[in-house]
Write a protein that holds these residues in place. Structure first.
Motif, PDB file in Angstrom:
ATOM      1  N   MET A   1       0.902  -1.153  -0.018  1.00 14.01           N
ATOM      2  CA  MET A   1       0.153  -0.153  -0.555  1.00 14.01           C
ATOM      3  C   MET A   1       1.101   1.306   0.051  1.00 14.01           C
ATOM      4  O   MET A   1       0.769   2.374  -0.125  1.00 14.01           O
ATOM      5  N   ARG A   2       1.829   0.919   0.923  1.00 11.75           N
ATOM      6  CA  ARG A   2       2.971   2.170   1.176  1.00 11.75           C
ATOM      7  C   ARG A   2       3.354   1.920  -0.647  1.00 11.75           C
ATOM      8  O   ARG A   2       3.619   4.137  -1.042  1.00 11.75           O
ATOM      9  N   ILE A   3       3.684   1.574  -1.218  1.00 13.95           N
ATOM     10  CA  ILE A   3       4.478   1.837  -2.781  1.00 13.95           C
ATOM     11  C   ILE A   3       2.757   2.534  -3.617  1.00 13.95           C
ATOM     12  O   ILE A   3       3.451   3.734  -4.093  1.00 13.95           O
ATOM     13  N   ALA A   4       2.269   2.596  -3.254  1.00 14.29           N
ATOM     14  CA  ALA A   4       0.497   2.627  -4.563  1.00 14.29           C
ATOM     15  C   ALA A   4       0.980   4.370  -3.570  1.00 14.29           C
ATOM     16  O   ALA A   4       0.633   5.297  -4.953  1.00 14.29           O
ATOM     17  N   HIS A   5       1.022   4.430  -2.510  1.00 16.56           N
ATOM     18  CA  HIS A   5       0.564   5.996  -1.983  1.00 16.56           C
ATOM     19  C   HIS A   5       1.737   6.370  -2.438  1.00 16.56           C
ATOM     20  O   HIS A   5       1.825   8.082  -2.420  1.00 16.56           O
ATOM     21  N   VAL A   6       3.223   6.445  -2.678  1.00 13.55           N
ATOM     22  CA  VAL A   6       4.164   7.578  -2.837  1.00 13.55           C
ATOM     23  C   VAL A   6       4.098   8.039  -3.970  1.00 13.55           C
ATOM     24  O   VAL A   6       4.143   8.803  -5.265  1.00 13.55           O
ATOM     25  N   VAL A   7       3.460   6.539  -5.536  1.00 19.13           N
ATOM     26  CA  VAL A   7       3.472   6.620  -6.469  1.00 19.13           C
ATOM     27  C   VAL A   7       2.691   7.532  -7.109  1.00 19.13           C
ATOM     28  O   VAL A   7       2.301   8.431  -7.706  1.00 19.13           O
ATOM     29  N   VAL A   8       0.865   7.001  -6.353  1.00 21.98           N
ATOM     30  CA  VAL A   8       0.145   8.757  -6.650  1.00 21.98           C
ATOM     31  C   VAL A   8       0.059   9.741  -6.641  1.00 21.98           C
ATOM     32  O   VAL A   8      -0.384  10.782  -6.627  1.00 21.98           O
ATOM     33  N   THR A   9       0.268  10.008  -4.984  1.00 15.64           N
ATOM     34  CA  THR A   9       1.368  11.110  -4.772  1.00 15.64           C
ATOM     35  C   THR A   9       2.004  12.360  -5.653  1.00 15.64           C
ATOM     36  O   THR A   9       1.806  13.292  -5.927  1.00 15.64           O
ATOM     37  N   LEU A  10       2.949  10.912  -5.821  1.00 15.89           N
ATOM     38  CA  LEU A  10       3.772  12.040  -6.611  1.00 15.89           C
ATOM     39  C   LEU A  10       2.958  12.225  -8.211  1.00 15.89           C
ATOM     40  O   LEU A  10       3.285  13.352  -8.581  1.00 15.89           O
ATOM     41  N   VAL A  11       2.727  11.437  -8.544  1.00 20.08           N
ATOM     42  CA  VAL A  11       1.916  11.751  -9.943  1.00 20.08           C
ATOM     43  C   VAL A  11       0.542  12.827  -9.651  1.00 20.08           C
ATOM     44  O   VAL A  11       0.933  13.921 -10.149  1.00 20.08           O
ATOM     45  N   ALA A  12       0.289  13.130  -8.738  1.00 18.77           N
ATOM     46  CA  ALA A  12      -0.757  14.304  -8.058  1.00 18.77           C
ATOM     47  C   ALA A  12       0.549  15.386  -7.819  1.00 18.77           C
ATOM     48  O   ALA A  12      -0.100  16.581  -9.130  1.00 18.77           O
ATOM     49  N   ALA A  13       1.360  15.373  -7.738  1.00 22.07           N
ATOM     50  CA  ALA A  13       2.337  16.370  -7.178  1.00 22.07           C
ATOM     51  C   ALA A  13       1.980  16.954  -8.566  1.00 22.07           C
ATOM     52  O   ALA A  13       3.080  18.560  -8.600  1.00 22.07           O
ATOM     53  N   ALA A  14       2.768  15.807  -9.225  1.00 23.79           N
ATOM     54  CA  ALA A  14       3.822  16.247 -10.586  1.00 23.79           C
ATOM     55  C   ALA A  14       2.380  17.373 -11.374  1.00 23.79           C
ATOM     56  O   ALA A  14       2.705  18.254 -11.871  1.00 23.79           O
ATOM     57  N   LEU A  15       0.882  16.781 -11.519  1.00 32.33           N
ATOM     58  CA  LEU A  15       0.067  17.265 -12.150  1.00 32.33           C
ATOM     59  C   LEU A  15      -0.094  18.381 -11.682  1.00 32.33           C
ATOM     60  O   LEU A  15      -0.514  19.425 -12.724  1.00 32.33           O
ATOM     61  N   ALA A  16      -0.183  18.609 -10.940  1.00 26.04           N
ATOM     62  CA  ALA A  16      -0.886  20.383  -9.597  1.00 26.04           C
ATOM     63  C   ALA A  16       0.650  20.859  -9.858  1.00 26.04           C
ATOM     64  O   ALA A  16       0.428  22.166  -9.763  1.00 26.04           O
ATOM     65  N   GLY A  17       1.571  20.589  -9.631  1.00 22.96           N
ATOM     66  CA  GLY A  17       3.033  21.503 -10.173  1.00 22.96           C
ATOM     67  C   GLY A  17       2.515  21.675 -11.398  1.00 22.96           C
ATOM     68  O   GLY A  17       3.330  22.710 -11.573  1.00 22.96           O
ATOM     69  N   PHE A  18       2.583  20.933 -12.910  1.00 21.80           N
ATOM     70  CA  PHE A  18       2.746  21.356 -13.852  1.00 21.80           C
ATOM     71  C   PHE A  18       1.351  22.283 -14.158  1.00 21.80           C
ATOM     72  O   PHE A  18       1.488  23.210 -14.692  1.00 21.80           O
ATOM     73  N   SER A  19       0.326  22.356 -13.240  1.00 24.57           N
ATOM     74  CA  SER A  19      -1.475  23.427 -13.383  1.00 24.57           C
ATOM     75  C   SER A  19      -0.476  24.435 -12.972  1.00 24.57           C
ATOM     76  O   SER A  19      -1.003  25.066 -13.719  1.00 24.57           O
ATOM     77  N   GLY A  20      -0.245  24.337 -12.116  1.00 19.55           N
ATOM     78  CA  GLY A  20       0.407  26.086 -11.606  1.00 19.55           C
ATOM     79  C   GLY A  20       1.236  26.269 -12.332  1.00 19.55           C
ATOM     80  O   GLY A  20       1.703  28.075 -12.374  1.00 19.55           O
ATOM     81  N   THR A  21       2.789  25.668 -12.733  1.00 17.84           N
ATOM     82  CA  THR A  21       3.893  26.385 -13.283  1.00 17.84           C
ATOM     83  C   THR A  21       3.127  26.567 -15.219  1.00 17.84           C
ATOM     84  O   THR A  21       3.541  27.654 -15.754  1.00 17.84           O
ATOM     85  N   VAL A  22       2.550  25.802 -15.894  1.00 21.00           N
ATOM     86  CA  VAL A  22       1.662  26.637 -17.018  1.00 21.00           C
ATOM     87  C   VAL A  22       1.051  27.716 -16.092  1.00 21.00           C
ATOM     88  O   VAL A  22       1.113  28.838 -17.650  1.00 21.00           O
ATOM     89  N   LEU A  23       0.281  28.076 -15.954  1.00 20.75           N
ATOM     90  CA  LEU A  23      -0.731  29.274 -14.866  1.00 20.75           C
ATOM     91  C   LEU A  23       0.763  30.594 -14.661  1.00 20.75           C
ATOM     92  O   LEU A  23       0.333  31.045 -15.039  1.00 20.75           O
ATOM     93  N   LEU A  24       1.202  30.006 -14.165  1.00 14.74           N
ATOM     94  CA  LEU A  24       2.377  31.164 -13.756  1.00 14.74           C
ATOM     95  C   LEU A  24       2.970  31.482 -14.709  1.00 14.74           C
ATOM     96  O   LEU A  24       3.980  32.564 -15.238  1.00 14.74           O
ATOM     97  N   MET A  25       3.663  30.657 -15.686  1.00 14.84           N
ATOM     98  CA  MET A  25       3.797  30.707 -17.232  1.00 14.84           C
ATOM     99  C   MET A  25       3.282  31.851 -18.361  1.00 14.84           C
ATOM    100  O   MET A  25       3.562  31.799 -19.058  1.00 14.84           O
ATOM    101  N   ARG A  26       2.204  31.772 -17.820  1.00 14.10           N
ATOM    102  CA  ARG A  26       1.210  32.511 -18.365  1.00 14.10           C
ATOM    103  C   ARG A  26       0.912  32.010 -20.052  1.00 14.10           C
ATOM    104  O   ARG A  26       0.602  32.191 -21.397  1.00 14.10           O
ATOM    105  N   ALA A  27       0.552  30.442 -19.882  1.00 11.68           N
ATOM    106  CA  ALA A  27       0.949  29.679 -21.539  1.00 11.68           C
ATOM    107  C   ALA A  27      -0.389  29.656 -22.139  1.00 11.68           C
ATOM    108  O   ALA A  27      -1.199  30.060 -21.804  1.00 11.68           O
ATOM    109  N   GLU A  28      -0.486  29.998 -23.204  1.00 16.73           N
ATOM    110  CA  GLU A  28      -1.152  30.756 -23.989  1.00 16.73           C
ATOM    111  C   GLU A  28      -2.416  30.168 -24.080  1.00 16.73           C
ATOM    112  O   GLU A  28      -4.154  30.772 -23.954  1.00 16.73           O
TER     113      GLU A  28
END
Length: 115
Positions: A1-28
């Motif tokens: 269960m711990r491995i699944a938690h780490v993987v899903v958390t890292l995917v969630a963080a990557a998606l949220a980070g991507f979403s925040g980055t494109v907003l801060l970069m003002r992607a068209e």
């Protein structure tokens, strides 16, 4: 269960980070969407920072669980608000987009509670 938690958390963080980055970069494509949804321009930077901070909080939460829970709840509230904003703008076909970002965050929270 711990491995699944780490993987899903890292995917969630990557998606949220991507979403925040494109907003801060003002992607068209994100600027167009926020304009269409009538989100005030003055909110764009704080919203991008909130998503980026949530992403960092999810990763920190792997070591300090309370931080991850707070970040996850914050991101769920953020993406729920985004879905409401899209619905209020009557762009119903776009409602799934914030939900796609919210899903792994919810999964990370659930797996964290189970583990």
């Amino acid at each position: 269960m711990r491995i699944a938690h780490v993987v899903v958390t890292l995917v969630a963080a990557a998606l949220a980070g991507f979403s925040g980055t494109v907003l801060l970069m003002r992607a068209e494509w994100i600027v167009k969407a926020l304009t269409d949804y009538r989100v005030p321009r003055a909110w764009w930077t704080p919203l991008g920072v909130a998503k980026a901070a949530g992403a960092v909080g999810l990763v920190v939460g792997l070591v300090v669980p309370v931080v991850g829970v707070l970040a996850g709840v914050g991101l769920l509230l953020y993406f729920t608000g985004a879905a409401v904003t899209v619905a209020r703008a009557r762009w119903y076909s776009h409602i799934p987009f914030p939900l796609v970002y919210a899903a792994p965050v919810a999964g990370a929270l659930v797996l964290g509670m189970l583990g």
